[in-house]
Design a protein around this motif. Structure first.
Motif, PDB file in Angstrom:
ATOM      1  N   THR A   6       0.849  -1.195   0.000  1.00 24.57           N
ATOM      2  CA  THR A   6       0.000   0.000   0.000  1.00 24.57           C
ATOM      3  C   THR A   6       0.882   1.242   0.000  1.00 24.57           C
ATOM      4  N   GLY A   7       0.314   2.365  -0.451  1.00 18.63           N
ATOM      5  CA  GLY A   7       1.138   3.555  -0.620  1.00 18.63           C
ATOM      6  C   GLY A   7       2.140   3.362  -1.730  1.00 18.63           C
ATOM      7  N   GLY A   8       1.756   2.590  -2.740  1.00 14.98           N
ATOM      8  CA  GLY A   8       2.678   2.184  -3.799  1.00 14.98           C
ATOM      9  C   GLY A   8       3.114   3.291  -4.734  1.00 14.98           C
ATOM     10  N   ASP A   9       2.510   4.492  -4.602  1.00 13.36           N
ATOM     11  CA  ASP A   9       2.950   5.649  -5.381  1.00 13.36           C
ATOM     12  C   ASP A   9       3.872   6.539  -4.556  1.00 13.36           C
ATOM     13  N   GLY A  10       4.132   6.176  -3.303  1.00 16.38           N
ATOM     14  CA  GLY A  10       4.812   7.067  -2.376  1.00 16.38           C
ATOM     15  C   GLY A  10       6.321   6.961  -2.357  1.00 16.38           C
ATOM     16  N   TYR A  11       6.920   7.803  -1.535  1.00 13.97           N
ATOM     17  CA  TYR A  11       8.369   7.930  -1.417  1.00 13.97           C
ATOM     18  C   TYR A  11       9.029   6.607  -1.040  1.00 13.97           C
ATOM     19  N   ILE A  12       8.478   5.908  -0.064  1.00  9.84           N
ATOM     20  CA  ILE A  12       9.022   4.616   0.340  1.00  9.84           C
ATOM     21  C   ILE A  12       8.306   3.470  -0.364  1.00  9.84           C
ATOM     22  N   GLY A  13       6.999   3.592  -0.553  1.00  6.51           N
ATOM     23  CA  GLY A  13       6.215   2.490  -1.109  1.00  6.51           C
ATOM     24  C   GLY A  13       6.604   2.097  -2.517  1.00  6.51           C
ATOM     25  N   TRP A  14       6.844   3.094  -3.395  1.00  4.66           N
ATOM     26  CA  TRP A  14       7.181   2.776  -4.789  1.00  4.66           C
ATOM     27  C   TRP A  14       8.504   2.001  -4.887  1.00  4.66           C
ATOM     28  N   PRO A  15       9.620   2.494  -4.331  1.00  2.00           N
ATOM     29  CA  PRO A  15      10.857   1.704  -4.469  1.00  2.00           C
ATOM     30  C   PRO A  15      10.806   0.371  -3.722  1.00  2.00           C
ATOM     31  N   THR A  16       9.989   0.291  -2.648  1.00  2.00           N
ATOM     32  CA  THR A  16       9.849  -0.983  -1.947  1.00  2.00           C
ATOM     33  C   THR A  16       9.153  -2.007  -2.830  1.00  2.00           C
ATOM     34  N   GLY A  17       8.059  -1.610  -3.452  1.00  2.00           N
ATOM     35  CA  GLY A  17       7.357  -2.514  -4.354  1.00  2.00           C
ATOM     36  C   GLY A  17       8.231  -2.965  -5.505  1.00  2.00           C
ATOM     37  N   LEU A  18       9.022  -2.042  -6.038  1.00  2.00           N
ATOM     38  CA  LEU A  18       9.905  -2.357  -7.163  1.00  2.00           C
ATOM     39  C   LEU A  18      10.976  -3.364  -6.741  1.00  2.00           C
ATOM     40  N   ARG A  19      11.545  -3.177  -5.558  1.00  2.65           N
ATOM     41  CA  ARG A  19      12.586  -4.113  -5.098  1.00  2.65           C
ATOM     42  C   ARG A  19      12.006  -5.501  -4.849  1.00  2.65           C
ATOM     43  N   ILE A  20      10.866  -5.548  -4.195  1.00  2.00           N
ATOM     44  CA  ILE A  20      10.244  -6.843  -3.920  1.00  2.00           C
ATOM     45  C   ILE A  20       9.952  -7.573  -5.227  1.00  2.00           C
ATOM     46  N   ALA A  21       9.403  -6.859  -6.208  1.00  2.00           N
ATOM     47  CA  ALA A  21       9.046  -7.482  -7.486  1.00  2.00           C
ATOM     48  C   ALA A  21      10.271  -8.028  -8.206  1.00  2.00           C
ATOM     49  N   ARG A  22      11.422  -7.370  -8.056  1.00  2.00           N
ATOM     50  CA  ARG A  22      12.649  -7.849  -8.699  1.00  2.00           C
ATOM     51  C   ARG A  22      13.144  -9.152  -8.068  1.00  2.00           C
ATOM     52  N   ARG A  23      12.775  -9.391  -6.807  1.00  2.00           N
ATOM     53  CA  ARG A  23      13.339 -10.526  -6.077  1.00  2.00           C
ATOM     54  C   ARG A  23      12.384 -11.707  -5.927  1.00  2.00           C
ATOM     55  N   THR A  24      11.213 -11.628  -6.506  1.00  2.00           N
ATOM     56  CA  THR A  24      10.264 -12.727  -6.356  1.00  2.00           C
ATOM     57  C   THR A  24       9.495 -12.944  -7.651  1.00  2.00           C
ATOM     58  N   ASP A  25       8.960 -14.141  -7.799  1.00  2.00           N
ATOM     59  CA  ASP A  25       8.076 -14.434  -8.937  1.00  2.00           C
ATOM     60  C   ASP A  25       6.616 -14.217  -8.580  1.00  2.00           C
ATOM     61  N   GLU A  26       6.345 -13.954  -7.284  1.00  2.00           N
ATOM     62  CA  GLU A  26       4.967 -13.703  -6.884  1.00  2.00           C
ATOM     63  C   GLU A  26       4.463 -12.391  -7.475  1.00  2.00           C
ATOM     64  N   ARG A  27       3.158 -12.299  -7.655  1.00  2.00           N
ATOM     65  CA  ARG A  27       2.549 -11.058  -8.092  1.00  2.00           C
ATOM     66  C   ARG A  27       2.685 -10.015  -6.996  1.00  2.00           C
ATOM     67  N   VAL A  28       3.172  -8.822  -7.341  1.00  6.06           N
ATOM     68  CA  VAL A  28       3.277  -7.709  -6.403  1.00  6.06           C
ATOM     69  C   VAL A  28       2.283  -6.639  -6.846  1.00  6.06           C
ATOM     70  N   VAL A  29       1.352  -6.309  -5.966  1.00  8.27           N
ATOM     71  CA  VAL A  29       0.271  -5.385  -6.296  1.00  8.27           C
ATOM     72  C   VAL A  29       0.462  -4.089  -5.517  1.00  8.27           C
ATOM     73  N   LEU A  30       0.679  -3.002  -6.226  1.00  7.68           N
ATOM     74  CA  LEU A  30       0.774  -1.679  -5.614  1.00  7.68           C
ATOM     75  C   LEU A  30      -0.629  -1.095  -5.489  1.00  7.68           C
ATOM     76  N   VAL A  31      -0.890  -0.423  -4.384  1.00  9.98           N
ATOM     77  CA  VAL A  31      -2.190   0.195  -4.145  1.00  9.98           C
ATOM     78  C   VAL A  31      -1.976   1.635  -3.701  1.00  9.98           C
TER      79      VAL A  31
END
Length: 388
Positions: A6-31
């Motif tokens: 959540t907060g996937g457009d934010g200062y911490i949320g966006w780069p966190t979602g991007l890093r997680i997605a690079r390291r897993t095959d699971e679907r990562v959903v930003l909200v």
């Protein structure tokens, strides 16, 4: 199954979602509901680094990092019906909850902003934990960024989580008392208490990540392409002190330290904050604790005067001549408070510090000098009263 950020457009949320997605095959959903963009605009400011719309961000992630498991859902977490649809559609194994109105000064503007901050932050968290309970998803790991601001500035080392209370010769461990200094910080005190209750009543595995003042403009992933920029706020309401000082330096103003400036505050780089959240999100289900665990997400305390002096030193690398001046402190605070805060659990999580303060300042000044026109045209949004 998926991982929701959540907060996937934010200062911490966006780069966190991007890093997680690079390291897993699971679907990562930003909200996100894009609230941060609106709040900053409402106080007459903007991000120094231009931030792309979400479609361009996702396209950049696919093109630059070959990330194809990252998607986005627009919605308001204060809407219970939306949260129910989100959970039942994506069935998350992990939720990283970084969505909040994060500014103490913004929450202090007037009663309307205070009410909005409290409703927005508390309702979103309650909806998520209750939604997990009501949808029988209580095995989902719930990770929230609260804040080290819940601790205030006590004159003893701050523990990583609880405290020990003694009365009439008896002792017991208790939650750390809420010592918030703003209507925003109080929302995180309430969230911390609600998360503890959610674990007790629903059995949710909870990681309460108490985030320190976060500095920096880049992470390993975002620096690869301008479409992947995270936002960078430098104004009085949404820019932290290190970011405002850097803006003053780039705009040609002295760095104004209130009083002695020897009081220390807990800090963490954006790179180190993102790493910790990614490590927690990707912890194997069989290895993560099924408990309520508190992490002090900080690498070390830094004094205000050290911040200013470091920025002045690094500024020379960018041909900026920066002075540090001390002015009368308009605030009632201990100008020599030597904060101590335990962070062993968090440092064990990330392994080692990935970016120190000097390196972070170098990144910040690099970004701000590149976008100096934006800084100068908004200087009334970050200059202290003494310079106006």
């Amino acid at each position: 199954m998926s991982i929701i950020v959540t907060g996937g457009d934010g200062y911490i949320g966006w780069p966190t979602g991007l890093r997680i997605a690079r390291r897993t095959d699971e679907r990562v959903v930003l909200v996100d509901n894009f609230g941060r963009r609106e709040w900053v605009q409402s106080v007459g400011s903007k991000s120094a680094a231009p931030i792309s719309d979400m479609d361009d961000r996702l396209d950049g992630a696919r093109t630059v990092h070959d990330v194809r498991n990252l998607s986005f859902v627009e919605g308001d977490l204060t809407d219970r019906a939306f949260v129910e649809r989100l959970l039942t559609t994506h069935e998350p194994s992990v939720i990283v909850h970084t969505a909040a109105q994060p500014s103490a000064p913004y929450s202090q503007i007037n009663g309307e902003r205070a009410n909005y901050t409290q409703h927005n932050n508390l309702q979103a968290t309650r909806n998520l934990v209750w939604g997990l309970h009501e949808q029988d998803m209580t095995d989902t790991h719930f990770i929230e960024t609260t804040t080290t601001g819940v601790y205030g500035a006590p004159d003893f080392p701050i523990p990583e989580g609880g405290a020990v209370m003694e009365h009439e010769g008896r002792r017991d461990s208790v939650p750390f008392p809420a010592m918030a200094g703003s209507w925003y910080h109080l929302t995180k005190c309430h969230d911390a208490a609600n998360l503890r209750l959610a674990h007790k009543q629903f059995g949710l595995p909870i990681s309460d990540v108490r985030t320190a003042i976060t500095y920096g403009t880049e992470t390993e992933e975002t620096r690869a392409d301008d479409r992947l920029n995270t936002r960078f706020d430098f104004d009085y309401y949404f820019g932290v002190v290190a970011h405002r000082f850097c803006a003053q330096a780039v705009a040609g103003y002295p760095l104004t330290v209130y009083g002695k400036g020897e009081q220390r505050k807990p800090f963490v780089s954006l790179e180190d904050a993102v790493e910790g959240l990614a490590q927690l999100a990707l912890t194997d289900h069989t290895e993560r604790p099924d408990e309520h665990v508190v992490y002090n997400q900080t690498t070390r305390p830094i004094s205000i005067v050290e911040i200013a002096n470091t920025i002045a030193d690094v500024a020379g690398e960018f041909d900026l001549d920066v002075d540090v001046t001390h002015v009368e402190n308009p605030r009632e605070e201990d100008e020599e408070h030597a904060m101590e805060i335990d962070n062993d659990r968090y440092m064990e999580l990330i392994g080692e510090q990935r970016q120190d303060f000097e390196s972070g300042v170098r990144d910040i000044l690099g970004t701000l000098t590149e976008h100096r026109k934006t800084i100068v045209s908004h200087e009334d949004r970050f200059l202290p009263d003494v310079l106006e």
